[in-house]
Design a protein around this motif. Structure first.
Motif, PDB file in Angstrom:
ATOM      1  N   LYS A 134     -24.457   8.150  63.974  1.00  7.80           N
ATOM      2  CA  LYS A 134     -25.186   6.879  64.038  1.00  7.80           C
ATOM      3  C   LYS A 134     -24.231   5.743  63.760  1.00  7.80           C
ATOM      4  O   LYS A 134     -23.403   5.823  62.844  1.00  7.80           O
ATOM      5  CB  LYS A 134     -26.315   6.879  63.005  1.00  7.80           C
ATOM      6  CG  LYS A 134     -27.155   5.596  62.949  1.00  7.80           C
ATOM      7  CD  LYS A 134     -28.232   5.561  64.039  1.00  7.80           C
ATOM      8  CE  LYS A 134     -28.964   4.223  64.094  1.00  7.80           C
ATOM      9  NZ  LYS A 134     -29.972   4.079  63.060  1.00  7.80           N
ATOM     10  N   HIS A 188     -36.036   9.135  64.854  1.00  5.10           N
ATOM     11  CA  HIS A 188     -35.395   8.054  64.078  1.00  5.10           C
ATOM     12  C   HIS A 188     -36.223   7.798  62.821  1.00  5.10           C
ATOM     13  O   HIS A 188     -37.253   7.138  62.863  1.00  5.10           O
ATOM     14  CB  HIS A 188     -35.302   6.789  64.943  1.00  5.10           C
ATOM     15  CG  HIS A 188     -34.584   5.646  64.300  1.00  5.10           C
ATOM     16  ND1 HIS A 188     -33.979   4.645  65.019  1.00  5.10           N
ATOM     17  CD2 HIS A 188     -34.362   5.325  62.988  1.00  5.10           C
ATOM     18  CE1 HIS A 188     -33.423   3.760  64.188  1.00  5.10           C
ATOM     19  NE2 HIS A 188     -33.659   4.149  62.943  1.00  5.10           N
ATOM     20  N   ASP A 227     -38.497   4.895  63.202  1.00  8.47           N
ATOM     21  CA  ASP A 227     -37.638   4.161  62.255  1.00  8.47           C
ATOM     22  C   ASP A 227     -38.424   3.927  60.958  1.00  8.47           C
ATOM     23  O   ASP A 227     -38.504   2.817  60.447  1.00  8.47           O
ATOM     24  CB  ASP A 227     -37.138   2.841  62.859  1.00  8.47           C
ATOM     25  CG  ASP A 227     -36.075   2.164  62.002  1.00  8.47           C
ATOM     26  OD1 ASP A 227     -35.593   2.776  61.021  1.00  8.47           O
ATOM     27  OD2 ASP A 227     -35.740   1.003  62.294  1.00  8.47           O
ATOM     28  N   HIS A 259     -35.924   7.547  58.158  1.00  7.37           N
ATOM     29  CA  HIS A 259     -35.024   7.353  57.004  1.00  7.37           C
ATOM     30  C   HIS A 259     -35.608   8.070  55.794  1.00  7.37           C
ATOM     31  O   HIS A 259     -36.580   7.626  55.199  1.00  7.37           O
ATOM     32  CB  HIS A 259     -34.812   5.871  56.745  1.00  7.37           C
ATOM     33  CG  HIS A 259     -34.028   5.217  57.847  1.00  7.37           C
ATOM     34  ND1 HIS A 259     -32.675   5.434  58.036  1.00  7.37           N
ATOM     35  CD2 HIS A 259     -34.431   4.433  58.877  1.00  7.37           C
ATOM     36  CE1 HIS A 259     -32.269   4.781  59.111  1.00  7.37           C
ATOM     37  NE2 HIS A 259     -33.317   4.163  59.637  1.00  7.37           N
TER      38      HIS A 259
HETATM   39 ZN   LIG Z   1     -33.242   2.928  61.272  1.00  6.40          ZN
END
Ligand SMILES: [Zn+2]
Length: 439
Positions: free
Chosen positions: A189, A87, A303, A89
């Motif tokens: 997602k 996970h 994340d 970005h």
């Molecule tokens: Zn995220």
């Protein structure tokens, strides 16, 4: 005269020929003297590992240094599969908004290789309208392997009302983009939804059904009209992933602090719980107590974005270190950051060090001392262990060398030229690894 002039040449060729026969190294790189943790193959023991043509070529208790062109001594260090961050970005800065090509996403090569991460899974930063741009500007150009969970929302994570636009969550169109990009898209997602209805989750699962891929859910604003228990017990399929596992709103404990039984039922159904630490979604009051009661995450992920990178999350190794200090063993933490992550996205060619596997490798150091960790809400935790990166290899090339372990000391090199040969050393270049193996 003729005989005299050919004699020396003849002997030189003879000598070279004999050397070639007897001492031709069969491997490119040898990692020697380390402790190998390869959960898929059940190995947690001292092992040497040899690499040839970008692949793992041999794993054995002892491989002689003479069999490799480049031997790297790593006593006291751990060799693991290259870490997989499930996970992240990474749809970075192309003039877009927030995580979708804006300032919140980070280029993968600027954080991954320094911490042993060789594969990142971008979790929904792009949707079907901007996936092509993401692919062209980042996915196809990065040194880090980038796989993608395509947002079921058309524009991905713009951070504005587009993310609430149910009309633009088109399961069929998202599935079509995924099927046309099977080489990099590994699932879907659903995220950041604030409404009271199940529509986004249902669209995500629908896309997953059509493309035969898993869906990862960020449950957005927790809502009484769509209880979390129903998500993991009914809405998600076996193999689907709930991320932000230790976010405070997830119901974990009864009034007496005991783990709620539905969590075990969800896990038994095959729903996966991913950490997805991030900037808000990891609280020790959830994680430490859940781990203590036998509910560790299936996968450990960051994340990562420009916020979490500079707050309590920091990086994959820091999140792994938190779980070490909450009581998980080293091999267990590695398992949840390599092989189990590869299985979650159906990329079983990754996340292990079988002979023949791609040589994506992390060499890690387990440090002992007095350390501190911080959760997403700013609470602290003391610990005695911390993982640090020593070397990162991808596709059989050294791409990060924290302590110059591959290097000769400058004062032994005389008036030296640029060091390292391109067949093993790619630490002094950037962008995609040069294909072909110049020798
Ligand atoms: Zn995220």
């Amino acid at each position: 005269m003729g005989m005299l002039s050919t004699h020396p040449r003849f002997y030189l060729l003879l000598v070279l020929g004999c050397l070639g026969l007897s001492a031709q190294p069969q491997y490119d790189i040898l990692l020697k003297g380390g402790h190998l943790i390869d959960p898929k193959n059940g190995i947690n023991a001292p092992r040497d590992l040899a690499i040839k043509d970008g692949k793992v070529a041999a794993v054995a208790a002892s491989i002689p240094a003479a069999q490799a062109r480049k031997t790297i001594l790593i006593p006291g260090l751990y060799v693991t599969p290259g870490l997989i961050d499930l996970h992240a970005h990474v749809f970075a800065g192309t003039g877009g908004h927030m995580l979708a090509g804006g300032d919140s996403s980070i280029h993968p090569d600027s954080f991954a290789q320094s911490v042993g991460v060789t594969t990142v899974v971008d979790a929904g930063s792009s949707g079907r309208h901007n996936f092509a741009e993401f692919r062209r500007t980042v996915v196809d150009r990065a040194r880090t392997r980038v796989l993608v969970l395509l947002n079921v929302g058309g524009k991905g994570m713009t951070g504005d009302s587009h993310e609430q636009d149910v009309d633009d969550m088109d399961a069929k169109a998202a599935a079509a983009v995924a099927m046309a990009n099977r080489d990099v898209i590994v699932g879907f997602k659903v995220a950041h939804y604030n409404g009271p209805d199940w529509m986004p989750v249902e669209r995500g699962v629908e896309a997953g059904e059509m493309a035969k891929l898993p869906v990862m859910i960020d449950f957005g604003a927790f809502h009484i009209a769509r209880p979390f228990q129903e998500l993991v017990l009914k809405k998600l399929r076996p193999g689907d992933i709930y991320t932000h596992a230790f976010y405070a709103p997830v119901p974990y404990f009864d009034a007496g602090g005991k783990l709620l039984p539905y969590l075990g039922e969800a896990r038994k159904r095959g729903v996966l719980f991913d950490v997805g630490h991030g900037g808000a979604a990891f609280e020790f009051k959830q994680a430490a107590r859940a781990v203590r009661q036998g509910f560790p995450p299936d996968t450990i992920s960051t994340d990562v974005h420009s916020g979490s990178l500079n707050a309590g999350m920091k990086n994959q190794l820091n999140v792994m270190s938190k779980f070490l200090n909450m009581g998980l063993g080293l091999a267990d933490v590695v398992y949840r950051s390599t092989w189990n992550a590869a299985r979650a996205i159906h990329r079983e060619e990754l996340g292990h060090l079988s002979v023949g596997a791609v040589a994506d490798i992390a060499v890690l150091r387990l440090e002992q001392g007095d350390y501190g960790f911080v959760d997403s809400w700013g609470a602290g935790m003391r610990g005695t262990k911390r993982l640090a990166n020593e070397l990162t290899l991808k596709d059989g090339y050294v791409i990060y060398d924290t302590n110059g372990r591959t290097r000769e000391s400058w004062d032994k090199l005389g008036d030296y030229q640029p060091q390292g040969e391109p067949w093993w050393d790619q630490t002094r270049s950037s962008g995609p690894l040069r294909r072909g193996r110049a020798k």
